[in-house]
Scaffold this motif. Structure first.
Motif, mmCIF file in Angstrom:
data_model
loop_
_atom_site.group_PDB
_atom_site.id
_atom_site.type_symbol
_atom_site.label_atom_id
_atom_site.label_comp_id
_atom_site.label_asym_id
_atom_site.label_seq_id
_atom_site.Cartn_x
_atom_site.Cartn_y
_atom_site.Cartn_z
ATOM 1 N N ASN A 20 18.775 13.576 -33.831
ATOM 2 C CA ASN A 20 17.370 13.235 -34.103
ATOM 3 C C ASN A 20 17.097 13.136 -35.598
ATOM 4 O O ASN A 20 16.341 12.275 -36.053
ATOM 5 N N ALA A 21 17.710 14.018 -36.372
ATOM 6 C CA ALA A 21 17.533 13.964 -37.825
ATOM 7 C C ALA A 21 18.107 12.666 -38.386
ATOM 8 O O ALA A 21 17.560 12.083 -39.334
ATOM 9 N N ALA A 22 19.207 12.190 -37.801
ATOM 10 C CA ALA A 22 19.802 10.928 -38.245
ATOM 11 C C ALA A 22 18.909 9.752 -37.861
ATOM 12 O O ALA A 22 18.716 8.821 -38.654
ATOM 13 N N ILE A 23 18.361 9.781 -36.646
ATOM 14 C CA ILE A 23 17.433 8.728 -36.211
ATOM 15 C C ILE A 23 16.245 8.671 -37.162
ATOM 16 O O ILE A 23 15.827 7.604 -37.622
ATOM 17 N N ARG A 24 15.683 9.831 -37.454
ATOM 18 C CA ARG A 24 14.526 9.910 -38.354
ATOM 19 C C ARG A 24 14.852 9.304 -39.713
ATOM 20 O O ARG A 24 14.046 8.557 -40.291
ATOM 21 N N ALA A 25 16.039 9.610 -40.219
ATOM 22 C CA ALA A 25 16.427 9.102 -41.538
ATOM 23 C C ALA A 25 16.554 7.578 -41.521
ATOM 24 O O ALA A 25 16.113 6.900 -42.457
ATOM 25 N N VAL A 26 17.154 7.036 -40.473
ATOM 26 C CA VAL A 26 17.298 5.583 -40.370
ATOM 27 C C VAL A 26 15.929 4.918 -40.324
ATOM 28 O O VAL A 26 15.663 3.942 -41.039
ATOM 29 N N VAL A 27 15.034 5.462 -39.486
ATOM 30 C CA VAL A 27 13.711 4.861 -39.325
ATOM 31 C C VAL A 27 12.918 4.937 -40.630
ATOM 32 O O VAL A 27 12.377 3.924 -41.111
ATOM 33 N N ARG A 28 12.858 6.095 -41.227
ATOM 34 C CA ARG A 28 12.005 6.260 -42.412
ATOM 35 C C ARG A 28 12.598 5.606 -43.654
ATOM 36 O O ARG A 28 11.866 5.032 -44.467
ATOM 37 N N LYS A 29 13.898 5.655 -43.811
ATOM 38 C CA LYS A 29 14.535 4.957 -44.933
ATOM 39 C C LYS A 29 14.337 3.452 -44.776
ATOM 40 O O LYS A 29 14.052 2.742 -45.749
ATOM 41 N N GLY A 30 14.455 2.967 -43.551
ATOM 42 C CA GLY A 30 14.254 1.550 -43.313
ATOM 43 C C GLY A 30 12.837 1.099 -43.603
ATOM 44 O O GLY A 30 12.609 0.088 -44.281
ATOM 45 N N ILE A 31 11.862 1.855 -43.108
ATOM 46 C CA ILE A 31 10.461 1.504 -43.347
ATOM 47 C C ILE A 31 10.129 1.597 -44.832
ATOM 48 O O ILE A 31 9.371 0.780 -45.371
ATOM 49 N N PHE A 32 10.716 2.579 -45.522
ATOM 50 C CA PHE A 32 10.515 2.692 -46.978
ATOM 51 C C PHE A 32 10.919 1.401 -47.686
ATOM 52 O O PHE A 32 10.297 1.002 -48.674
ATOM 53 N N GLY A 268 20.542 13.622 -42.295
ATOM 54 C CA GLY A 268 19.594 12.910 -43.131
ATOM 55 C C GLY A 268 20.278 12.031 -44.159
ATOM 56 O O GLY A 268 19.911 10.865 -44.355
ATOM 57 N N LEU A 269 21.306 12.574 -44.801
ATOM 58 C CA LEU A 269 22.033 11.809 -45.810
ATOM 59 C C LEU A 269 22.792 10.641 -45.190
ATOM 60 O O LEU A 269 22.843 9.538 -45.748
ATOM 61 N N MET A 270 23.386 10.868 -44.025
ATOM 62 C CA MET A 270 24.150 9.808 -43.374
ATOM 63 C C MET A 270 23.238 8.695 -42.861
ATOM 64 O O MET A 270 23.570 7.503 -42.972
ATOM 65 N N GLY A 271 22.088 9.069 -42.293
ATOM 66 C CA GLY A 271 21.152 8.063 -41.824
ATOM 67 C C GLY A 271 20.643 7.186 -42.947
ATOM 68 O O GLY A 271 20.558 5.951 -42.821
ATOM 69 N N ALA A 272 20.307 7.816 -44.062
ATOM 70 C CA ALA A 272 19.834 7.052 -45.226
ATOM 71 C C ALA A 272 20.936 6.155 -45.778
ATOM 72 O O ALA A 272 20.689 4.994 -46.149
ATOM 73 N N LYS A 273 22.167 6.677 -45.816
ATOM 74 C CA LYS A 273 23.294 5.888 -46.337
ATOM 75 C C LYS A 273 23.559 4.673 -45.459
ATOM 76 O O LYS A 273 23.935 3.601 -45.965
ATOM 77 N N ALA A 274 23.347 4.802 -44.156
ATOM 78 C CA ALA A 274 23.558 3.675 -43.249
ATOM 79 C C ALA A 274 22.626 2.520 -43.588
ATOM 80 O O ALA A 274 23.038 1.353 -43.600
ATOM 81 N N VAL A 275 21.369 2.832 -43.863
ATOM 82 C CA VAL A 275 20.401 1.791 -44.230
ATOM 83 C C VAL A 275 20.777 1.177 -45.571
ATOM 84 O O VAL A 275 20.723 -0.050 -45.751
ATOM 85 N N GLU A 276 21.171 2.009 -46.522
ATOM 86 C CA GLU A 276 21.592 1.493 -47.827
ATOM 87 C C GLU A 276 22.768 0.528 -47.679
ATOM 88 O O GLU A 276 22.815 -0.524 -48.342
ATOM 89 N N ALA A 277 23.713 0.869 -46.823
ATOM 90 C CA ALA A 277 24.874 0.006 -46.622
ATOM 91 C C ALA A 277 24.454 -1.358 -46.086
ATOM 92 O O ALA A 277 24.960 -2.400 -46.534
#
Length: 322
Positions: A20-32, A268-277
């Motif tokens: 869930n923390a990874a999902i949250r990171a992907v969603v919020r990093k993406g929307i950012f 959180g770090l992995m989810g954000a990194k996925a969007v960055e990639a």
């Protein structure tokens, strides 16, 4: 033009604390970054059936501390077939979705690889309690699972002491004994049985006898499920050592619970990194923990056998349990 505009995220295979923390990171990093993020429910099965919903900031509110996965997960035999793979890709293409972030283990990565071959950009995030994905030091959920085992074994020691018995504890890990190894060292288990390293039950029995002779009245034997049938192992230990034992199979309790702080941070770090990639135009990559960094690696690395590199930890645990 940006590399992507619409990104989907799904969880597949066994659930793991921190998903869930990874999902949250992907969603919020993406929307950012002004991306449109879509959640796919029930893994690849849901993707094939079109269970896809656009996610907003509120869609992932208050989930960082929750175990399991709000997107649900499922096994999907159809994804093993070319027809199922095409149906999955068509669902994304029909919605104009450029890329997919797939959170899970080996099977999840293989499904993502097939979608990449059909023109979908993909990034894999390692979410599995077994810590059995090649190319990453740690997977999301592993630390929490080890903590769950440590808590359970600490309670079992109270009973083992009271009844002066040997307890044989089975933990998850069909091909990778990391849960047993780390939890065994953390709890001071007298012996640790894992699939990567051969063991001798007569030597373990002799260790039990030596302990009894110096006044030790209980012992914990930690067994990864891939090391062998725990009932047979317990029976042989009784026959060879002469000591009565009890078997505890921890089972799926190891998958549940709120993620540890380590897992929540890693996710959180992995989810954000996925969007960055994806924003950088990368595809067919996995997110990996490497030393103190979160990096991208080729997705194909995950499919190679994971070399065993924890002999020193195993040796240390054995020496401390003398």
């Amino acid at each position: 033009m940006r590399a992507v505009d619409k990104v989907a995220v799904l969880t597949s295979g066994g659930d793991a604390p921190g998903m869930n923390a990874a999902i949250r990171a992907v969603v919020r990093k993406g929307i950012f970054h002004n991306l449109r993020i879509f959640g796919v429910y029930h893994g690849f099965a849901g993707l094939i059936n079109g269970q896809i919903t656009q996610m907003e900031l509120g869609s992932v509110a208050d989930i960082v501390h929750r175990g399991g996965t709000i997107l649900k997960t499922a096994r999907c035999k159809e994804m093993l077939l070319p027809e199922g793979q095409k149906l999955a890709a068509d669902q994304l293409i029909a919605r104009g979705i450029d890329a997919l972030v797939a959170i899970g283990g080996d099977g999840t990565y293989r499904g993502a690889k097939k979608l990449a071959e059909l023109g979908i950009k993909v990034v894999g995030i390692p979410g599995t309690i077994d810590n059995d994905i090649n190319g990453t030091d740690f997977t999301i959920g592993f630390d929490t699972s080890v903590n769950t085992v440590v808590e359970a074994v600490s309670k079992l020691r109270d009973t083992a002491t009271s009844h002066e018995r040997v307890f044989v504890v089975e933990v998850m890990g069909r091909n990778c004994g990391d849960i047993a190894l780390h939890a065994g060292l953390a709890t001071g288990a007298e012996s640790i049985l894992i699939p990567e390293i051969p063991f001798d039950l007569e030597e373990i029995s002799e260790k039990l006898r030596r302990g009894f002779q110096r006044g030790k009245n209980h012992s914990i034997i930690m067994v990864a499920e891939g090391a062998g049938n725990v009932i047979d192992i317990a029976r042989q230990l009784t026959d060879q050592s002469g000591f009565e034992n009890r078997v505890t199979i921890l089972g799926h309790v190891q998958r549940g619970g709120s993620p540890s702080s380590a897992d929540a941070v890693l996710a959180g770090l992995m989810g954000a990194k996925a969007v960055e990639a994806l924003l950088e135009g990368q595809s067919e990559v996995m997110i990996a923990s490497s030393g103190n960094e979160i990096v991208t690696k080729s997705l194909d690395i995950a499919f190679a056998p994971k070399p065993y590199s924890k002999e020193k930890i195993y040796q240390t645990a054995d020496e401390l349990a003398i």
